[in-house]
Design a protein around this motif. Structure first.
Motif, PDB file in Angstrom:
ATOM      1  N   ARG A   1     -83.726  84.263  77.555  1.00  0.00           N
ATOM      2  CA  ARG A   1     -83.129  84.003  78.865  1.00  0.00           C
ATOM      3  C   ARG A   1     -82.537  82.596  78.909  1.00  0.00           C
ATOM      4  O   ARG A   1     -83.062  81.671  78.312  1.00  0.00           O
ATOM      5  CB  ARG A   1     -84.169  84.114  79.976  1.00  0.00           C
TER       6      ARG A   1
ATOM      7  N   TRP B   1     -74.629  79.750  87.214  1.00  0.00           N
ATOM      8  CA  TRP B   1     -74.935  81.123  87.628  1.00  0.00           C
ATOM      9  C   TRP B   1     -75.735  81.865  86.564  1.00  0.00           C
ATOM     10  O   TRP B   1     -76.446  82.830  86.869  1.00  0.00           O
ATOM     11  CB  TRP B   1     -73.634  81.896  87.912  1.00  0.00           C
ATOM     12  N   SER B   2     -75.634  81.429  85.311  1.00  0.00           N
ATOM     13  CA  SER B   2     -76.268  82.159  84.211  1.00  0.00           C
ATOM     14  C   SER B   2     -77.759  81.850  84.054  1.00  0.00           C
ATOM     15  O   SER B   2     -78.464  82.571  83.343  1.00  0.00           O
ATOM     16  CB  SER B   2     -75.546  81.865  82.897  1.00  0.00           C
TER      17      SER B   2
ATOM     18  N   LYS C   1     -80.725  84.509  83.628  1.00  0.00           N
ATOM     19  CA  LYS C   1     -80.190  85.800  83.170  1.00  0.00           C
ATOM     20  C   LYS C   1     -80.434  85.990  81.672  1.00  0.00           C
ATOM     21  O   LYS C   1     -80.550  85.023  80.927  1.00  0.00           O
ATOM     22  CB  LYS C   1     -78.709  85.879  83.484  1.00  0.00           C
TER      23      LYS C   1
ATOM     24  N   ARG D   1     -76.576  89.399  78.294  1.00  0.00           N
ATOM     25  CA  ARG D   1     -75.685  89.633  79.451  1.00  0.00           C
ATOM     26  C   ARG D   1     -74.683  88.482  79.599  1.00  0.00           C
ATOM     27  O   ARG D   1     -73.495  88.696  79.847  1.00  0.00           O
ATOM     28  CB  ARG D   1     -76.527  89.765  80.715  1.00  0.00           C
ATOM     29  N   VAL D   2     -75.174  87.250  79.431  1.00  0.00           N
ATOM     30  CA  VAL D   2     -74.307  86.076  79.535  1.00  0.00           C
ATOM     31  C   VAL D   2     -73.294  86.063  78.388  1.00  0.00           C
ATOM     32  O   VAL D   2     -72.101  85.825  78.591  1.00  0.00           O
ATOM     33  CB  VAL D   2     -75.154  84.782  79.553  1.00  0.00           C
TER      34      VAL D   2
END
Length: 56
Positions: A22, A32-33, A36, A40-41
């Motif tokens: 993560r 924003w990442s 996450k 996904r990033v």
């Protein structure tokens, strides 16, 4: 252990820090990442045409 990932876009170059799969820290443009999953990033930035490279 933290891993640094270099992200290079046409309009910005920065790093994100990954721990246990993560994102735990990022440049202001990528805040924003945080929290996450790394994959996904990475997928998001690759769709934008970025290089997404783990640093040694």
């Amino acid at each position: 252990m933290d891993r640094w990932i270099w992200v290079s876009l046409t309009y910005a170059t920065f790093a994100v820090v990954v721990r246990d799969g993560r994102v735990v820290d990022a440049a202001p443009i990528a805040r924003w990442s945080i929290g996450k999953p790394e994959q996904r990033v990475a997928d998001y930035y690759k769709r934008k045409g970025a290089e997404f490279v783990p640093l040694p």
